[in-house]
Design a protein around this motif. Structure first.
Motif, PDB file in Angstrom:
ATOM      1  N   THR A  68      24.885  13.423 -37.596  1.00 27.11           N
ATOM      2  CA  THR A  68      25.523  12.114 -37.478  1.00 27.11           C
ATOM      3  C   THR A  68      26.843  12.262 -36.740  1.00 27.11           C
ATOM      4  N   ARG A  69      27.406  11.148 -36.329  1.00 26.81           N
ATOM      5  CA  ARG A  69      28.680  11.161 -35.607  1.00 26.81           C
ATOM      6  C   ARG A  69      29.786  11.763 -36.459  1.00 26.81           C
ATOM      7  N   CYS A 103      26.765  16.406 -31.593  1.00 31.83           N
ATOM      8  CA  CYS A 103      25.743  15.608 -32.276  1.00 31.83           C
ATOM      9  C   CYS A 103      24.994  14.803 -31.223  1.00 31.83           C
ATOM     10  N   GLN A 105      24.300  11.650 -30.893  1.00 31.95           N
ATOM     11  CA  GLN A 105      24.895  10.385 -30.468  1.00 31.95           C
ATOM     12  C   GLN A 105      26.097  10.582 -29.551  1.00 31.95           C
ATOM     13  N   ASP A 106      26.997  11.498 -29.895  1.00 31.52           N
ATOM     14  CA  ASP A 106      28.232  11.694 -29.134  1.00 31.52           C
ATOM     15  C   ASP A 106      28.132  12.803 -28.102  1.00 31.52           C
TER      16      ASP A 106
END
Length: 129
Positions: A68-69, A103, A105-106
């Motif tokens: 996760t972020r 991660c 997402q980032d």
């Protein structure tokens, strides 16, 4: 014949290195693009995955991957409090310390570690390494 196995719990592991993860290869590639010579640690330097050298300067890099972020800088500082405390022991005039978080997402986020806190020094969208 017995199938029982005796284990010496005081013995050091024969192969203390963990297996490389693809993000470690990517981190080495990024450091080499910045003209650093990079060496992987064997885990004996607490929290440090890579040691990058350029001139008379050393850069200790701790790599973390997340599902996760990472969140805000304050959330990163709180989540990685113990790791950052260990990493701070290595800071000197010739050694800087970074925390690199990956991660999905980032992608990458980079943080410089200082005696009194951390500072984001870039990410995939604005890398200022």
């Amino acid at each position: 014949m017995s199938t029982e196995i005796a284990e010496d719990t005081r013995a050091e592991p024969v192969f203390p290195y963990h297996r490389w993860h693809p993000i470690e290869y990517e981190a080495v590639f990024r450091l080499r693009e910045l003209e650093y010579t990079v060496t992987r640690t064997d885990g004996s330097i607490s929290g440090v995955n890579l040691i990058a050298m350029k001139g008379g300067h050393f850069r200790f890099v701790c790599i973390s991957r997340r599902k996760t972020r990472a969140g805000t800088i304050a959330e990163v500082a709180a989540t990685y409090f113990e790791e950052l405390d260990e990493l701070r022991q290595h800071i000197s005039p010739v050694v800087s310390v970074d925390l690199w978080i990956w991660c999905r997402q980032d992608r990458w986020r980079y943080f410089a570690v200082f005696p009194g806190g951390i500072q984001e020094i870039g990410g995939d969208d604005a890398c200022r390494l």
